[in-house]
Design a protein around this motif. Structure first.
Motif, PDB file in Angstrom:
ATOM      1  N   GLU A 176       2.688 -10.399   5.184  1.00  0.00           N
ATOM      2  CA  GLU A 176       3.015  -9.035   5.595  1.00  0.00           C
ATOM      3  C   GLU A 176       4.419  -8.944   6.178  1.00  0.00           C
ATOM      4  O   GLU A 176       5.081  -7.911   6.062  1.00  0.00           O
TER       5      GLU A 176
ATOM      6  N   SER B 212      -3.528   2.875  -6.993  1.00  0.00           N
ATOM      7  CA  SER B 212      -3.600   2.208  -5.692  1.00  0.00           C
ATOM      8  C   SER B 212      -5.042   2.024  -5.252  1.00  0.00           C
ATOM      9  O   SER B 212      -5.402   0.989  -4.672  1.00  0.00           O
TER      10      SER B 212
ATOM     11  N   GLN C  18       2.337   0.990  -2.549  1.00  0.00           N
ATOM     12  CA  GLN C  18       2.075   0.210  -1.340  1.00  0.00           C
ATOM     13  C   GLN C  18       1.675   1.124  -0.181  1.00  0.00           C
ATOM     14  O   GLN C  18       0.815   0.772   0.635  1.00  0.00           O
TER      15      GLN C  18
ATOM     16  N   GLU D 160      -2.010   2.093  -0.818  1.00  0.00           N
ATOM     17  CA  GLU D 160      -2.895   0.937  -0.625  1.00  0.00           C
ATOM     18  C   GLU D 160      -3.088   0.646   0.864  1.00  0.00           C
ATOM     19  O   GLU D 160      -4.206   0.414   1.322  1.00  0.00           O
ATOM     20  N   ASN D 161      -2.009   0.666   1.625  1.00  0.00           N
ATOM     21  CA  ASN D 161      -2.114   0.397   3.059  1.00  0.00           C
ATOM     22  C   ASN D 161      -2.862   1.497   3.795  1.00  0.00           C
ATOM     23  O   ASN D 161      -3.641   1.222   4.718  1.00  0.00           O
TER      24      ASN D 161
ATOM     25  N   ARG E 262      -6.580   0.966   2.935  1.00  0.00           N
ATOM     26  CA  ARG E 262      -7.140  -0.177   3.671  1.00  0.00           C
ATOM     27  C   ARG E 262      -7.292   0.167   5.150  1.00  0.00           C
ATOM     28  O   ARG E 262      -8.284  -0.197   5.793  1.00  0.00           O
ATOM     29  N   ASN E 263      -6.294   0.869   5.693  1.00  0.00           N
ATOM     30  CA  ASN E 263      -6.358   1.260   7.102  1.00  0.00           C
ATOM     31  C   ASN E 263      -7.564   2.160   7.361  1.00  0.00           C
ATOM     32  O   ASN E 263      -8.259   2.024   8.380  1.00  0.00           O
TER      33      ASN E 263
ATOM     34  N   GLY F 104       0.582  -3.066   8.763  1.00  0.00           N
ATOM     35  CA  GLY F 104       0.266  -2.138   7.669  1.00  0.00           C
ATOM     36  C   GLY F 104       0.932  -0.781   7.812  1.00  0.00           C
ATOM     37  O   GLY F 104       1.621  -0.310   6.905  1.00  0.00           O
TER      38      GLY F 104
ATOM     39  N   ILE G 157       4.232   1.165   5.968  1.00  0.00           N
ATOM     40  CA  ILE G 157       4.180   2.531   5.451  1.00  0.00           C
ATOM     41  C   ILE G 157       5.350   3.340   5.988  1.00  0.00           C
ATOM     42  O   ILE G 157       6.046   4.047   5.243  1.00  0.00           O
TER      43      ILE G 157
END
Length: 486
Positions: free
Chosen positions: A326, A352, A380, A383-384, A387-388, A442, A446
Protein backbone atom coordinates in the motif's frame (compact mmCIF):
# COMPACT_ATOMS: atom_id res chain seq x y z
CA UNK A 1 -43.66 52.35 -56.17
CA UNK A 2 -40.23 50.68 -56.29
CA UNK A 3 -39.66 47.72 -53.92
CA UNK A 4 -36.46 48.44 -52.00
CA UNK A 5 -36.92 45.58 -49.48
CA UNK A 6 -35.60 42.74 -51.65
CA UNK A 7 -32.05 44.02 -52.03
CA UNK A 8 -31.69 46.74 -49.41
CA UNK A 9 -31.23 46.42 -45.64
CA UNK A 10 -34.38 47.06 -43.62
CA UNK A 11 -32.96 49.94 -41.53
CA UNK A 12 -34.95 53.15 -41.80
CA UNK A 13 -33.45 56.21 -43.46
CA UNK A 14 -34.00 59.76 -42.18
CA UNK A 15 -33.78 62.30 -45.03
CA UNK A 16 -33.57 66.07 -44.61
CA UNK A 17 -34.80 68.02 -47.67
CA UNK A 18 -34.16 71.76 -48.05
CA UNK A 19 -35.91 73.90 -50.68
CA UNK A 20 -37.04 77.53 -50.48
CA UNK A 21 -40.36 76.62 -52.16
CA UNK A 22 -42.61 75.01 -49.48
CA UNK A 23 -45.04 73.48 -51.96
CA UNK A 24 -42.17 71.81 -53.84
CA UNK A 25 -40.60 70.67 -50.55
CA UNK A 26 -43.87 69.01 -49.48
CA UNK A 27 -44.31 67.38 -52.89
CA UNK A 28 -40.77 65.91 -52.85
CA UNK A 29 -41.34 64.66 -49.31
CA UNK A 30 -44.61 62.93 -50.17
CA UNK A 31 -43.20 61.31 -53.32
CA UNK A 32 -40.06 60.04 -51.63
CA UNK A 33 -42.00 58.52 -48.72
CA UNK A 34 -44.29 56.86 -51.26
CA UNK A 35 -41.31 55.12 -52.87
CA UNK A 36 -40.39 53.05 -49.80
CA UNK A 37 -41.43 52.70 -46.19
CA UNK A 38 -37.75 52.94 -45.22
CA UNK A 39 -37.83 56.71 -45.68
CA UNK A 40 -38.77 59.34 -43.13
CA UNK A 41 -38.43 62.74 -44.82
CA UNK A 42 -38.16 66.02 -42.95
CA UNK A 43 -38.22 69.30 -44.92
CA UNK A 44 -37.30 72.91 -44.31
CA UNK A 45 -37.33 76.12 -46.34
CA UNK A 46 -34.53 77.71 -44.33
CA UNK A 47 -31.09 76.58 -45.59
CA UNK A 48 -29.39 78.30 -42.66
CA UNK A 49 -30.84 75.81 -40.16
CA UNK A 50 -29.76 72.64 -42.00
CA UNK A 51 -26.40 72.34 -40.24
CA UNK A 52 -28.05 72.78 -36.83
CA UNK A 53 -30.60 70.08 -37.63
CA UNK A 54 -27.80 67.71 -38.70
CA UNK A 55 -25.93 68.46 -35.47
CA UNK A 56 -28.96 67.97 -33.23
CA UNK A 57 -30.75 65.00 -34.80
CA UNK A 58 -30.03 61.79 -36.65
CA UNK A 59 -29.92 62.59 -40.35
CA UNK A 60 -28.79 59.98 -42.87
CA UNK A 61 -28.89 62.09 -46.03
CA UNK A 62 -29.44 65.74 -47.05
CA UNK A 63 -31.22 66.66 -50.29
CA UNK A 64 -30.79 70.31 -51.22
CA UNK A 65 -31.89 72.69 -53.95
CA UNK A 66 -29.07 74.66 -55.52
CA UNK A 67 -30.31 78.23 -56.04
CA UNK A 68 -31.99 79.70 -52.94
CA UNK A 69 -32.33 83.38 -51.94
CA UNK A 70 -29.78 83.57 -49.13
CA UNK A 71 -27.56 80.52 -49.72
CA UNK A 72 -26.69 78.13 -52.51
CA UNK A 73 -26.80 74.38 -52.13
CA UNK A 74 -23.01 74.38 -52.06
CA UNK A 75 -23.06 76.83 -49.15
CA UNK A 76 -25.34 74.39 -47.32
CA UNK A 77 -22.96 71.55 -48.22
CA UNK A 78 -20.03 73.45 -46.73
CA UNK A 79 -21.84 73.98 -43.43
CA UNK A 80 -23.06 70.36 -43.28
CA UNK A 81 -19.54 69.09 -43.98
CA UNK A 82 -18.26 71.07 -40.99
CA UNK A 83 -20.65 69.02 -38.82
CA UNK A 84 -20.42 65.63 -40.55
CA UNK A 85 -17.71 65.34 -43.23
CA UNK A 86 -19.07 62.10 -44.69
CA UNK A 87 -22.84 62.63 -44.61
CA UNK A 88 -24.41 61.84 -48.02
CA UNK A 89 -25.44 65.10 -49.69
CA UNK A 90 -27.44 65.20 -52.94
CA UNK A 91 -28.10 68.32 -55.01
CA UNK A 92 -31.65 68.11 -56.45
CA UNK A 93 -31.95 71.19 -58.58
CA UNK A 94 -33.51 72.65 -61.72
CA UNK A 95 -30.23 74.43 -62.47
CA UNK A 96 -28.49 72.08 -64.84
CA UNK A 97 -25.53 73.95 -66.27
CA UNK A 98 -22.22 72.17 -66.69
CA UNK A 99 -20.49 74.80 -64.57
CA UNK A 100 -22.84 74.12 -61.63
CA UNK A 101 -22.39 70.35 -62.02
CA UNK A 102 -18.61 70.73 -62.16
CA UNK A 103 -18.59 73.01 -59.14
CA UNK A 104 -20.83 70.60 -57.20
CA UNK A 105 -18.63 67.61 -57.96
CA UNK A 106 -15.51 69.56 -57.01
CA UNK A 107 -17.15 70.59 -53.73
CA UNK A 108 -17.72 66.93 -52.89
CA UNK A 109 -21.46 66.38 -53.26
CA UNK A 110 -22.46 62.72 -53.21
CA UNK A 111 -24.72 63.09 -56.25
CA UNK A 112 -26.23 65.67 -58.59
CA UNK A 113 -29.75 65.22 -59.98
CA UNK A 114 -31.64 67.64 -62.22
CA UNK A 115 -35.34 68.05 -61.46
CA UNK A 116 -37.76 66.75 -64.10
CA UNK A 117 -41.49 66.89 -64.49
CA UNK A 118 -41.84 63.12 -64.68
CA UNK A 119 -42.69 61.03 -61.65
CA UNK A 120 -39.84 58.59 -62.38
CA UNK A 121 -37.37 61.17 -61.07
CA UNK A 122 -38.46 60.28 -57.52
CA UNK A 123 -37.61 56.63 -58.09
CA UNK A 124 -34.16 57.69 -59.25
CA UNK A 125 -33.78 60.07 -56.30
CA UNK A 126 -34.93 57.40 -53.82
CA UNK A 127 -32.47 54.90 -55.29
CA UNK A 128 -29.64 57.43 -55.06
CA UNK A 129 -30.45 58.21 -51.42
CA UNK A 130 -30.72 54.54 -50.42
CA UNK A 131 -27.51 53.58 -52.23
CA UNK A 132 -25.44 56.37 -50.70
CA UNK A 133 -26.79 55.78 -47.18
CA UNK A 134 -26.34 52.00 -47.37
CA UNK A 135 -22.83 52.44 -48.72
CA UNK A 136 -21.92 54.79 -45.87
CA UNK A 137 -23.41 52.43 -43.30
CA UNK A 138 -21.47 49.53 -44.77
CA UNK A 139 -18.26 51.56 -44.62
CA UNK A 140 -18.94 52.50 -41.00
CA UNK A 141 -19.67 48.86 -40.13
CA UNK A 142 -16.52 47.71 -41.92
CA UNK A 143 -14.42 50.34 -40.15
CA UNK A 144 -15.95 49.37 -36.81
CA UNK A 145 -15.19 45.71 -37.45
CA UNK A 146 -11.66 46.59 -38.52
CA UNK A 147 -11.18 48.59 -35.34
CA UNK A 148 -12.57 45.80 -33.19
CA UNK A 149 -10.27 43.26 -34.85
CA UNK A 150 -7.35 45.62 -34.34
CA UNK A 151 -8.23 46.04 -30.66
CA UNK A 152 -8.58 42.27 -30.29
CA UNK A 153 -5.25 41.62 -31.99
CA UNK A 154 -3.42 44.27 -29.98
CA UNK A 155 -4.86 43.22 -26.62
CA UNK A 156 -4.10 39.52 -26.82
CA UNK A 157 -1.01 37.99 -25.24
CA UNK A 158 -0.44 35.89 -28.36
CA UNK A 159 1.36 36.73 -31.59
CA UNK A 160 -1.13 36.63 -34.48
CA UNK A 161 0.28 36.24 -37.97
CA UNK A 162 -0.52 35.71 -41.66
CA UNK A 163 2.24 34.73 -44.13
CA UNK A 164 2.17 33.80 -47.78
CA UNK A 165 2.02 30.06 -48.44
CA UNK A 166 5.77 29.87 -49.07
CA UNK A 167 6.59 32.08 -46.05
CA UNK A 168 8.37 34.64 -48.26
CA UNK A 169 5.94 37.48 -47.55
CA UNK A 170 4.55 38.76 -44.25
CA UNK A 171 0.95 39.84 -44.76
CA UNK A 172 0.02 40.64 -41.14
CA UNK A 173 1.41 40.41 -37.63
CA UNK A 174 0.38 42.19 -34.43
CA UNK A 175 2.71 44.23 -32.26
CA UNK A 176 2.94 41.46 -29.64
CA UNK A 177 5.60 39.94 -31.91
CA UNK A 178 8.13 42.62 -30.97
CA UNK A 179 7.77 41.85 -27.26
CA UNK A 180 7.86 38.06 -27.59
CA UNK A 181 10.64 37.73 -30.19
CA UNK A 182 12.55 40.92 -29.32
CA UNK A 183 12.60 41.94 -32.97
CA UNK A 184 10.86 44.76 -34.86
CA UNK A 185 7.98 44.12 -37.22
CA UNK A 186 9.87 46.12 -39.85
CA UNK A 187 12.76 43.65 -39.69
CA UNK A 188 10.39 40.71 -40.04
CA UNK A 189 8.60 42.36 -42.94
CA UNK A 190 11.92 42.85 -44.70
CA UNK A 191 12.93 39.22 -44.07
CA UNK A 192 9.89 37.05 -43.15
CA UNK A 193 12.11 34.21 -41.89
CA UNK A 194 14.22 36.43 -39.61
CA UNK A 195 12.26 35.21 -36.58
CA UNK A 196 14.17 31.94 -36.89
CA UNK A 197 17.19 33.79 -35.53
CA UNK A 198 15.52 33.84 -32.11
CA UNK A 199 14.78 30.10 -32.16
CA UNK A 200 16.97 27.67 -30.20
CA UNK A 201 19.39 25.98 -32.63
CA UNK A 202 18.15 22.52 -31.63
CA UNK A 203 14.56 23.52 -32.52
CA UNK A 204 15.08 25.32 -35.84
CA UNK A 205 14.65 22.15 -37.91
CA UNK A 206 11.31 21.39 -36.22
CA UNK A 207 10.05 24.91 -36.89
CA UNK A 208 11.17 24.88 -40.53
CA UNK A 209 9.50 21.50 -41.01
CA UNK A 210 6.22 22.82 -39.60
CA UNK A 211 6.44 25.87 -41.89
CA UNK A 212 6.92 23.69 -44.95
CA UNK A 213 4.09 21.30 -44.05
CA UNK A 214 1.66 24.16 -43.38
CA UNK A 215 2.51 25.66 -46.77
CA UNK A 216 1.71 22.26 -48.29
CA UNK A 217 -1.77 22.33 -46.75
CA UNK A 218 -1.38 20.62 -43.36
CA UNK A 219 -2.41 22.13 -40.03
CA UNK A 220 0.63 22.35 -37.78
CA UNK A 221 1.36 22.68 -34.07
CA UNK A 222 4.97 22.98 -32.92
CA UNK A 223 6.55 23.66 -29.52
CA UNK A 224 10.00 25.25 -29.42
CA UNK A 225 12.30 27.59 -27.51
CA UNK A 226 13.14 31.20 -28.31
CA UNK A 227 15.67 33.57 -26.79
CA UNK A 228 14.42 35.23 -23.62
CA UNK A 229 15.81 37.72 -21.13
CA UNK A 230 19.17 37.16 -19.40
CA UNK A 231 20.16 34.49 -21.92
CA UNK A 232 17.31 32.24 -20.76
CA UNK A 233 15.07 30.37 -23.18
CA UNK A 234 11.32 30.81 -23.36
CA UNK A 235 9.02 28.00 -24.46
CA UNK A 236 6.43 28.95 -27.08
CA UNK A 237 3.86 27.04 -29.10
CA UNK A 238 2.84 27.97 -32.64
CA UNK A 239 -0.30 26.87 -34.49
CA UNK A 240 -0.41 27.32 -38.27
CA UNK A 241 -3.51 26.85 -40.44
CA UNK A 242 -3.33 26.79 -44.26
CA UNK A 243 -5.84 28.98 -46.11
CA UNK A 244 -7.08 27.61 -49.43
CA UNK A 245 -8.44 29.33 -52.53
CA UNK A 246 -9.56 27.20 -55.47
CA UNK A 247 -7.92 24.17 -53.88
CA UNK A 248 -4.48 25.79 -53.50
CA UNK A 249 -2.80 27.12 -50.35
CA UNK A 250 -2.49 30.89 -50.69
CA UNK A 251 -1.72 31.93 -47.11
CA UNK A 252 -0.86 30.52 -43.71
CA UNK A 253 -2.52 32.05 -40.64
CA UNK A 254 -1.89 31.25 -37.02
CA UNK A 255 -0.76 32.30 -33.58
CA UNK A 256 2.13 31.83 -31.18
CA UNK A 257 1.72 31.91 -27.41
CA UNK A 258 4.15 31.82 -24.53
CA UNK A 259 3.92 28.53 -22.66
CA UNK A 260 7.02 28.89 -20.47
CA UNK A 261 5.10 28.65 -17.19
CA UNK A 262 3.14 25.62 -18.38
CA UNK A 263 6.33 23.94 -19.61
CA UNK A 264 8.04 24.60 -16.30
CA UNK A 265 5.09 23.05 -14.46
CA UNK A 266 5.28 20.03 -16.74
CA UNK A 267 9.00 19.65 -16.07
CA UNK A 268 8.46 20.04 -12.33
CA UNK A 269 5.63 17.52 -12.46
CA UNK A 270 7.79 15.07 -14.38
CA UNK A 271 10.59 15.49 -11.83
CA UNK A 272 8.13 14.97 -8.97
CA UNK A 273 6.74 11.82 -10.57
CA UNK A 274 10.26 10.53 -11.15
CA UNK A 275 11.11 11.11 -7.48
CA UNK A 276 7.98 9.26 -6.41
CA UNK A 277 8.83 6.41 -8.77
CA UNK A 278 12.37 6.22 -7.37
CA UNK A 279 10.97 6.17 -3.85
CA UNK A 280 8.61 3.37 -4.79
CA UNK A 281 11.47 1.40 -6.31
CA UNK A 282 13.61 1.89 -3.20
CA UNK A 283 10.74 0.76 -0.98
CA UNK A 284 10.13 -2.25 -3.19
CA UNK A 285 13.80 -3.28 -3.29
CA UNK A 286 15.09 -2.33 0.15
CA UNK A 287 12.09 -3.55 2.15
CA UNK A 288 10.89 -6.52 0.15
CA UNK A 289 14.33 -8.15 -0.04
CA UNK A 290 14.78 -8.50 3.76
CA UNK A 291 11.10 -9.42 4.02
CA UNK A 292 11.66 -12.27 1.59
CA UNK A 293 14.69 -13.39 3.63
CA UNK A 294 12.64 -13.36 6.84
CA UNK A 295 9.84 -15.29 5.17
CA UNK A 296 12.32 -17.91 3.95
CA UNK A 297 13.80 -18.42 7.40
CA UNK A 298 10.29 -18.63 8.83
CA UNK A 299 9.54 -21.59 6.60
CA UNK A 300 12.80 -23.25 7.69
CA UNK A 301 11.87 -22.66 11.35
CA UNK A 302 8.44 -24.21 10.80
CA UNK A 303 10.10 -27.34 9.45
CA UNK A 304 12.30 -27.61 12.55
CA UNK A 305 9.76 -26.77 15.24
CA UNK A 306 6.07 -26.15 15.81
CA UNK A 307 5.35 -23.02 17.84
CA UNK A 308 2.53 -20.52 18.15
CA UNK A 309 5.19 -17.82 18.14
CA UNK A 310 5.99 -18.66 14.52
CA UNK A 311 2.38 -17.96 13.55
CA UNK A 312 2.65 -14.59 15.23
CA UNK A 313 5.77 -13.92 13.15
CA UNK A 314 3.92 -15.03 10.00
CA UNK A 315 1.06 -12.62 10.74
CA UNK A 316 3.53 -9.82 11.28
CA UNK A 317 5.29 -10.56 7.99
CA UNK A 318 1.95 -10.68 6.15
CA UNK A 319 1.05 -7.29 7.60
CA UNK A 320 4.43 -5.92 6.54
CA UNK A 321 3.79 -7.16 3.00
CA UNK A 322 0.41 -5.43 2.99
CA UNK A 323 1.94 -2.21 4.30
CA UNK A 324 4.71 -2.26 1.70
CA UNK A 325 2.20 -2.88 -1.11
CA UNK A 326 0.00 0.00 0.00
CA UNK A 327 2.96 2.34 0.50
CA UNK A 328 3.96 1.60 -3.10
CA UNK A 329 0.43 2.32 -4.29
CA UNK A 330 0.31 5.50 -2.20
CA UNK A 331 3.57 6.75 -3.71
CA UNK A 332 2.58 5.98 -7.27
CA UNK A 333 -0.99 7.28 -6.94
CA UNK A 334 0.39 10.55 -5.61
CA UNK A 335 1.68 11.32 -9.08
CA UNK A 336 -0.24 13.96 -11.01
CA UNK A 337 -2.63 12.87 -13.73
CA UNK A 338 -1.19 13.99 -17.06
CA UNK A 339 -3.30 11.97 -19.49
CA UNK A 340 -7.02 11.33 -19.32
CA UNK A 341 -9.63 9.91 -21.64
CA UNK A 342 -13.39 9.86 -21.90
CA UNK A 343 -14.69 6.82 -20.01
CA UNK A 344 -18.13 5.46 -19.18
CA UNK A 345 -18.36 5.72 -15.41
CA UNK A 346 -20.55 2.62 -15.12
CA UNK A 347 -17.93 0.51 -16.90
CA UNK A 348 -15.30 1.53 -14.30
CA UNK A 349 -17.73 0.90 -11.43
CA UNK A 350 -18.66 -2.61 -12.59
CA UNK A 351 -15.06 -3.54 -13.39
CA UNK A 352 -13.88 -2.36 -9.97
CA UNK A 353 -16.69 -4.29 -8.26
CA UNK A 354 -15.62 -7.51 -9.98
CA UNK A 355 -12.02 -6.99 -8.84
CA UNK A 356 -12.74 -7.17 -5.09
CA UNK A 357 -13.91 -9.83 -2.65
CA UNK A 358 -17.58 -8.87 -2.53
CA UNK A 359 -18.59 -11.34 0.17
CA UNK A 360 -22.33 -10.83 0.69
CA UNK A 361 -22.30 -7.12 -0.19
CA UNK A 362 -24.65 -5.69 -2.84
CA UNK A 363 -24.00 -2.97 -5.40
CA UNK A 364 -26.57 -0.55 -6.79
CA UNK A 365 -25.24 1.76 -9.52
CA UNK A 366 -26.82 4.34 -11.80
CA UNK A 367 -23.80 5.86 -13.51
CA UNK A 368 -24.46 5.89 -17.26
CA UNK A 369 -22.41 9.02 -17.88
CA UNK A 370 -19.08 9.95 -19.42
CA UNK A 371 -16.25 11.56 -17.45
CA UNK A 372 -12.66 12.51 -18.26
CA UNK A 373 -10.31 10.40 -16.12
CA UNK A 374 -7.33 8.07 -15.87
CA UNK A 375 -9.42 4.91 -15.88
CA UNK A 376 -6.84 2.70 -14.13
CA UNK A 377 -6.39 5.08 -11.22
CA UNK A 378 -10.12 5.82 -11.06
CA UNK A 379 -10.69 2.08 -10.76
CA UNK A 380 -8.40 2.11 -7.70
CA UNK A 381 -10.67 4.76 -6.14
CA UNK A 382 -13.77 2.58 -6.49
CA UNK A 383 -12.00 -0.60 -5.37
CA UNK A 384 -10.76 1.09 -2.20
CA UNK A 385 -14.15 2.68 -1.49
CA UNK A 386 -15.87 -0.69 -1.96
CA UNK A 387 -13.38 -2.48 0.31
CA UNK A 388 -13.70 0.29 2.88
CA UNK A 389 -17.51 -0.07 2.86
CA UNK A 390 -17.32 -3.85 3.36
CA UNK A 391 -14.61 -3.53 6.02
CA UNK A 392 -16.58 -1.00 8.08
CA UNK A 393 -20.15 -1.81 7.08
CA UNK A 394 -20.20 -5.58 7.28
CA UNK A 395 -20.28 -8.44 4.81
CA UNK A 396 -23.90 -7.76 3.75
CA UNK A 397 -23.59 -4.00 3.29
CA UNK A 398 -25.40 -2.35 0.36
CA UNK A 399 -23.27 0.07 -1.66
CA UNK A 400 -24.86 2.70 -3.89
CA UNK A 401 -23.04 4.64 -6.62
CA UNK A 402 -24.72 7.53 -8.40
CA UNK A 403 -24.33 10.91 -10.08
CA UNK A 404 -24.69 14.07 -7.98
CA UNK A 405 -27.39 16.65 -8.71
CA UNK A 406 -26.57 19.07 -11.55
CA UNK A 407 -23.95 16.56 -12.79
CA UNK A 408 -21.45 18.05 -10.35
CA UNK A 409 -19.72 14.71 -9.83
CA UNK A 410 -20.54 11.30 -8.34
CA UNK A 411 -20.91 9.62 -4.93
CA UNK A 412 -20.36 6.24 -3.26
CA UNK A 413 -22.65 5.54 -0.30
CA UNK A 414 -23.23 2.57 2.02
CA UNK A 415 -25.79 1.65 4.65
CA UNK A 416 -23.28 0.30 7.15
CA UNK A 417 -21.79 2.04 10.17
CA UNK A 418 -21.52 5.82 10.00
CA UNK A 419 -18.23 7.64 10.28
CA UNK A 420 -17.54 8.39 13.95
CA UNK A 421 -18.32 11.91 15.12
CA UNK A 422 -15.43 14.30 14.65
CA UNK A 423 -13.51 11.92 12.38
CA UNK A 424 -14.75 13.03 8.95
CA UNK A 425 -11.76 15.36 8.49
CA UNK A 426 -9.23 12.77 9.68
CA UNK A 427 -10.16 9.69 7.70
CA UNK A 428 -8.15 10.76 4.62
CA UNK A 429 -4.94 11.18 6.61
CA UNK A 430 -2.18 8.66 5.91
CA UNK A 431 -2.18 5.92 8.55
CA UNK A 432 -5.53 6.85 10.13
CA UNK A 433 -7.90 3.92 10.64
CA UNK A 434 -10.63 2.86 13.05
CA UNK A 435 -10.05 -0.82 12.23
CA UNK A 436 -7.26 -2.61 14.10
CA UNK A 437 -6.57 -4.72 11.01
CA UNK A 438 -6.51 -1.74 8.65
CA UNK A 439 -3.43 0.01 7.36
CA UNK A 440 -4.86 3.51 7.16
CA UNK A 441 -3.70 3.90 3.57
CA UNK A 442 -6.89 3.07 1.61
CA UNK A 443 -8.67 6.43 1.95
CA UNK A 444 -5.37 8.31 1.76
CA UNK A 445 -4.77 6.67 -1.63
CA UNK A 446 -8.28 7.69 -2.72
CA UNK A 447 -7.64 11.28 -1.64
CA UNK A 448 -4.40 11.44 -3.62
CA UNK A 449 -5.94 10.03 -6.79
CA UNK A 450 -8.90 12.39 -6.57
CA UNK A 451 -6.62 15.38 -5.99
CA UNK A 452 -4.34 14.32 -8.84
CA UNK A 453 -7.37 14.57 -11.17
CA UNK A 454 -8.10 18.10 -9.95
CA UNK A 455 -11.24 16.94 -8.13
CA UNK A 456 -12.37 17.21 -4.49
CA UNK A 457 -13.69 14.55 -2.10
CA UNK A 458 -15.63 14.92 1.13
CA UNK A 459 -17.08 12.44 3.61
CA UNK A 460 -20.57 12.83 5.03
CA UNK A 461 -23.39 10.72 6.45
CA UNK A 462 -25.33 8.39 4.20
CA UNK A 463 -29.10 8.58 3.78
CA UNK A 464 -29.54 5.27 5.64
CA UNK A 465 -27.08 5.92 8.44
CA UNK A 466 -23.89 4.76 6.73
CA UNK A 467 -21.08 6.72 5.11
CA UNK A 468 -21.21 8.73 1.92
CA UNK A 469 -18.25 9.95 -0.15
CA UNK A 470 -18.91 12.74 -2.66
CA UNK A 471 -16.39 13.50 -5.42
CA UNK A 472 -16.94 16.88 -7.08
CA UNK A 473 -15.30 19.04 -9.72
CA UNK A 474 -15.82 16.25 -12.28
CA UNK A 475 -16.98 17.13 -15.80
CA UNK A 476 -19.96 14.82 -16.35
CA UNK A 477 -21.59 14.24 -19.76
CA UNK A 478 -24.78 12.17 -20.22
CA UNK A 479 -24.09 8.92 -22.07
CA UNK A 480 -26.59 9.71 -24.82
CA UNK A 481 -24.41 12.71 -25.67
CA UNK A 482 -20.90 11.26 -26.01
CA UNK A 483 -18.13 13.87 -25.82
CA UNK A 484 -15.96 14.60 -28.82
CA UNK A 485 -12.92 12.40 -29.06
CA UNK A 486 -9.53 14.06 -29.33
Amino acid sequence: MTDFSSNTPKESIHVLHVDDEPDLARMVTENLEAETDRFTVEWTTDPAEVADIVADRTVDCVISDYMMPDMTGLDVLSEVRSVDPDLPFILFTDTGSESVASEAISAGVSDYIIKRRVKEQYTLLANKVANHVDQRRAEIAAERTKQQLHELAENTHDVLFIFSADWTKLEYINSRYEEMFDQSVATLREDPTSFLGAVHPDDVADVKGAMQRSGEGHTQEVTYRIQGDDDEWKWVESHAEPIFEDGAVVRVAGFTHNMTERKQRELELRAKNERLERFASIVSHDLRNPLSVADGYLEMARNEADSDHLETVASALDRMETLISEILVLAREGQEVTETESVVLDTIVQSSWSNIDQQAARLQADTNVYIEADKIRLGQVFENLFRNAIEHGGDDVTITVGVLDDDAGFYVENDGDPIPDGKKNQIFETGFTTNKQGTGFGLAIIKRIVTAHGWDIRATDGADGGARFEITGVEVTPQEQPPEQN
